[in-house]
Enzyme design. Structure first.
Site, PDB file in Angstrom:
ATOM      1  CB  ALA A   1      -1.016   0.006   1.296  1.00 47.29           C
TER       2      ALA A   1
ATOM      3  CD  GLU B   1       3.170   9.344   0.800  1.00 43.03           C
ATOM      4  OE1 GLU B   1       2.472  10.603   0.896  1.00 43.03           O
ATOM      5  OE2 GLU B   1       4.521   9.387   0.564  1.00 43.03           O
TER       6      GLU B   1
ATOM      7  N   GLY C   1      -2.862   4.885  -2.483  1.00 43.52           N
ATOM      8  CA  GLY C   1      -3.613   3.859  -2.941  1.00 43.52           C
ATOM      9  C   GLY C   1      -2.845   2.459  -2.868  1.00 43.52           C
TER      10      GLY C   1
ATOM     11  CG  ASP D   1      12.499  10.380   1.865  1.00 41.89           C
ATOM     12  OD1 ASP D   1      13.200   9.959   2.962  1.00 41.89           O
ATOM     13  OD2 ASP D   1      11.406   9.767   1.842  1.00 41.89           O
TER      14      ASP D   1
END
Length: 998
Positions: A641, A643, A645, A758
């Site tokens: 899963a 963010e 869907g 990130d």
């Protein structure tokens, strides 16, 4: 003088009479079958005595005063006695092994005066087999001796007076017998003896019911140790268990041994004692393997006894795959709340589950499409040219997208909920329906593209309108790029006419051109590729001179105006770039050379363009990402899963190409327009990248539901989880190879001017060949002013453990801050996915970094690699290496594997202080106990003491094997202690300048 040869018989008879009162008869054993019992015969036995003066038959009384017949002989006065007594012919029946039980009394020779030389205290037992009665003659030579019978106890004259009873019992066996019958014979050789009873019998196992199987009467075997195997017969309404038929063994003693196998009650019957009784009404038993009858499931019944299944009530059904114990069910009701959304010639349908699922959990949906005429309202099936996403039947989700509808047409869609028994029902179909009218469609493909004129730096093209414009064409878009660039860098030109001149091209270069039409409904498909080569430098000048002379002054004027316009455009772009430098970075501030969003494109270079600079995000995604036909995508299973869907695995099959494995990110139902824009932003970013160590974007699906981003499939998933799963299974060279791939991908991104912000092992994906690729080019992240100092995205929070201090404190994100994050990734890889800074809070991490502490080297980490980590963690970002330098350093390590064997602390540069959550410099400790307490491992103090580690110097020499030998079994504690030991060892090396032998 006549010598008396017979001892007075009244003495023995009296003794027998006494025995009759004293001896209690024994009940016949149930496992014995009598062939002869002399006590049971009240009339004379009439056995044959030879000579007649030998054995004599006399009468006595038993304990019930019933007469019994016995034989006696007492010719003890004369020597060489040979007195025979033979029974009548005895039929053996089915017996093979016969038992003979003799009960007799015998006089003690010592108690008789004058007979010591002639008196005996034994007699012989014989038998003779024959198929019939041979008459009264005794042919002694035909008899086979069984045994010599001796008395255990003999009686005297005194026993008679004292009424002491001394009856002997002896049992002998005969067999195996082969003929129909036999005789028994008793030979007296001079004893004073009385046969009180003779019993002849054989043994058998009597019939028994065991485990619902009947075992019949079975005669024992012919040998003492023989076992007779008997197969049982199942009782009524029972059957043998599969491959386990009932069997028992009859032993020589007439006993049944432990049963093997069994019978079980048939379907419709259950066991009650040793029988099978039928199931009652409203009960059933579907299989013989079931133990008991069960009550009929819901909505079913049985109206007779012995039912193996229950019938369904009217309106209820049982699917062929349903087991008998499942309740009968019915088809579901119609779906609820059917809504639709029309996008030109595409319709999205959504609905709610039916109010009644019929009692089943296998509800799916199927769609029926009908096209209805304008005049008569008649509807016909849509046909096979309509596309459904994800599919038309067997839908598990409550939405579908219907594509390729005709423009300005009437359609009716019926959505039916079905389950496993829908096809069994004869009732009328229940469905939800909606009627719609499609709008304007996007134009069809442009055709007839032709090159009208080719010059040194320009190409003029013309084309035809699409066959189906489906509305008013507002403009045409021309996409072109150098052929050898393969669409990595391309340009676009828009025009309202069906011809255009593309200028500012390179001489002697092959370009690829594609054209598509644009209407209010959207973009059409690009035309087939057209390859055009511009003229070389010399030939171009000749051609241009000819063109100028032939077209005269108007062409020259147009050329001058075009050049002037180009110069003005260049100045405008420069002004725009300078203006953006003062406006700041829309995602996060970048400094100096990091703002590389509108660089000029030099040959061989490509610059990252921020999708947020586009006013229309849809234009950005179509600019950089390929639109895929949803019918080319097959979703196979959900693997996670995201963010916005689900993330699925599947296959992508493009026309003319083999299908490939892909990962598919889907946008969940009910999204907002902002969520859709943010979701597609990642595709706009990924579409600009093309590098073997950066995850490749296959394309997007934006013209249907669900909206999808399709990327290459990475079989081994995220790097951190992959390393934890394979802890300790790779060589250092393999780990360095992974790090080199990540660094190469980051070098490519840095060269394009992209700052990741990130970078972490969780955002590195690994394929089946252990190739690592940078991923997660997601949403803009805003730093919150909270004590945890974490990034916030719409999907969750990212901890600061991977973030450079200047990015946390000043919100300055550069390639140098990515280098800091890369150092953390190195530490994650070498520690096999361990959590950076362990269980420290984010605030403690920030404080420790500000105080100069850094992560210690992971266990068995080469010194060179840890030094590179420390270089990446320099507080001054200008002192951190570039990704280009990092790739070079790792390449040298791979080419020289011996450099990776250098133990920690042998490098020439002094080590920076190493981070431990609460451990100061080792010189602050006075004992091993204090050190263990500082790292919160004081529970192992006794372990160290018992093993003789009483000084910090001895502890510094320890290896991982030494730590494990102390009985420390928790892997996390082993790693924590070993990391602290490596820190201690490094500080000792730095202080003393000499190595410590390990």
């Amino acid at each position: 003088m006549v010598v008396q040869t017979r001892f007075p018989s009244w003495i023995i008879l009296c003794y027998i009479w006494l025995l009759g009162f004293a001896h209690t008869g024994e009940a016949q054993a149930a496992k014995e079958v009598l062939l002869l019992d002399s006590k049971a015969q009240q009339t004379e036995l009439e056995w044959i005595s030879s000579p007649p003066s030998g054995w004599e038959e006399i009468s006595g009384l038993d304990e019930n005063y019933t007469p019994i017949r016995t034989y006696q002989v007492c010719q003890v006065m004369e020597p060489n006695q040979n007195n025979w007594l033979r029974t009548n012919w005895i039929s053996k029946g089915n017996a093979q092994r016969i038992f003979v039980e003799l009960k007799f009394t015998l006089r003690d020779c010592n108690s008789l005066p004058g007979v010591l030389g002639t008196c005996k205290e034994t007699f012989n037992l014989y038998y003779y087999e024959t198929d019939y009665d041979t008459g009264r003659n005794i042919r002694e030579n035909l008899y086979v001796k069984i045994d010599t019978i001796a008395a255990d106890e003999s009686f005297t004259q005194g026993d008679l007076g004292e009424r002491k009873m001394k009856l002997n019992t002896e049992v002998r066996e005969i067999g195996p017998l082969s003929k129909k019958g036999f005789y028994l014979a008793f030979q007296d050789v001079g004893a004073c003896i009385a046969l009180v009873s003779v019993k002849v019998y054989y043994k058998k196992c009597w019939s028994i019911v065991e485990n619902l199987a009947v075992f019949p009467d079975t005669v024992t075997g012919s040998e003492f140790s023989s076992l007779v195997e008997v197969r049982g017969t199942c009782v009524s309404s029972a059957e043998e268990e599969a491959e386990n038929s009932p069997r028992m063994h009859c032993s020589a003693e007439g006993e049944w041994l432990v049963p093997i196998g069994k019978c079980i009650c048939k379907a419709g019957y259950q066991q009650k004692g040793d029988t099978c009784e039928p199931c009652g009404r409203r009960f059933y038993k579907s299989s013989s393997q079931d133990l008991q009858c069960s009550r009929c499931p819901t909505h079913s019944f049985s109206d007779r006894e012995g039912s193996s299944r229950c019938e369904c009530e009217d309106g209820y059904y049982r699917a062929p795959s349903d087991p008998p114990y499942v309740a009968c069910t019915r088809p579901p009701s119609a779906p609820q709340n059917l809504i639709f959304n029309i996008n030109q010639t595409t319709v999205s349908l959504e609905w709610s589950p039916p109010a009644d699922n019929g009692g089943r959990n296998d509800v799916t949906y199927r769609i029926l499409c009908k096209r209805c005429s304008w005049e008569q309202g008649e509807c016909v099936p849509c046909g096979s040219n309509i596309g459904y996403m994800p599919q038309q039947t067997g839908l598990e989700d409550n939405y579908v997208t219907v594509m390729d509808l005709l423009a300005h047409a009437n359609y009716t869609f019926e959505v039916e909920a079905v389950n496993g028994v829908s096809d069994l029902s004869r009732s009328q179909r229940l469905f939800a329906a909606v009627s719609i009218t499609t709008g304007q469609a996007a134009p069809s493909q442009v055709s007839g593209v032709m090159k009208e004129r080719v010059l040194q730096r320009s190409v003029q093209l013309s084309w035809q309108e699409p066959e189906h414009p489906n509305g008013v064409i507002t403009e045409y878009e021309i996409k072109y790029y150098e052929k050898d660039q393969r669409e990595r860098t391309y340009s676009t030109l828009k025009t309202k006419s069906t011809s255009a001149s593309i200028n500012n091209l390179k001489p002697g270069t092959v370009y690829v051109f594609q054209i598509r039409a644009v209407t209010a409904a959207g973009y059409g498909n690009y035309s087939p590729r057209l390859d055009v080569a511009t003229l070389e430098e010399a030939s171009g000048k000749m051609f241009e001179a000819t063109a100028v002379s032939s077209e005269q002054n108007p062409v020259i004027i147009i050329a001058v105006v075009a050049v002037a316009g180009t110069i003005i455009l260049v100045f405008m772009v420069f002004g725009f770039i300078i203006g953006r430098r003062h406006c700041g970075y829309s995602k996060a501030d970048q400094e100096g050379d990091e703002e590389l969003y509108f660089h000029f494109k030099f040959p061989g270079t490509k610059t990252y363009i921020d999708p947020e600079t586009y006013e229309d995000p849809n234009r950005a995604v179509h600019q950089f990402a390929k639109e895929l036909d949803a019918s080319c995508i097959k979703i196979e299973r959900v693997i996670g899963a995201g963010e916005f869907g689900e993330v699925c695995s599947g296959r992508l099959k493009l026309p003319g190409k083999r299908d490939v494995a892909v990962a598919i990110k889907t946008l969940k139902v009910g999204y907002t327009e902002k969520q859709r824009r943010d979701f597609l932003c990642e595709a706009s970013i990924m579409g600009q990248f093309d590098h073997p160590n950066v995850v490749h974007l296959e394309g997007v699906v934006t013209r249907g539901k669900p909206v999808m981003i399709v990327i290459e499939f990475m079989e081994n998933g995220a790097l951190d989880a992959f390393l934890r799963k394979h802890d300790g299974q790779f060589t250092v060279i393999q780990l360095v190879g992974m790090l080199r791939g990540i660094a190469a991908g980051m070098r490519y991104l840095a060269d394009m001017g992209y700052v990741h912000r990130d970078l972490a092992a969780r955002n590195i994906l690994v394929n089946s060949n252990l190739v690592c690729k940078v991923s997660d080019f997601g949403l803009s992240r805003v730093i919150e002013d909270d004590p945890e100092a974490v990034y916030t995205t719409t999907g969750g929070k990212i901890p600061v453990r991977w973030t450079a201090p200047e990015a946390i404190q000043y919100r300055k994100f550069t390639s140098a801050s990515d280098v800091w994050s890369y150092g953390i990734v190195m530490w994650e890889v070498m520690s096999y996915g361990e959590r950076p800074y362990w269980d420290m809070s984010n605030q403690d991490v920030i404080k420790a970094i500000e105080e100069g502490y850094r992560l210690p080297a992971p266990m068995d980490c080469p010194a060179g690699l840890h030094q590179l980590m420390l270089d990446c963690w320099q507080k001054d970002r200008a002192e951190r290496p570039k990704f280009e330098q990092i790739v070079g350093i790792l390449d040298k390590m791979i080419r020289n594997p011996s450099s990776l064997k250098t133990p920690l602390g042998t490098c020439s540069r002094p080590l920076s202080p190493l981070l431990d959550q609460s451990t100061p410099d080792f010189t602050a400790f006075c004992s091993v106990g204090e050190w263990l307490q500082a790292i919160k491992m004081e529970r192992y103090k006794d372990n160290f003491t018992a093993a003789g580690y009483n000084s910090l110097e001895s502890v510094a020499r320890m290896t991982i094997d030494d730590v494990m030998s102390l009985g420390i079994t928790l892997v996390g504690h082993q790693k924590k202690i070993m990391s602290s030991i490596q820190t201690m060892r490094a500080q000792m090396l730095h202080l003393h300048g000499t190595g410590i032998q390990v």
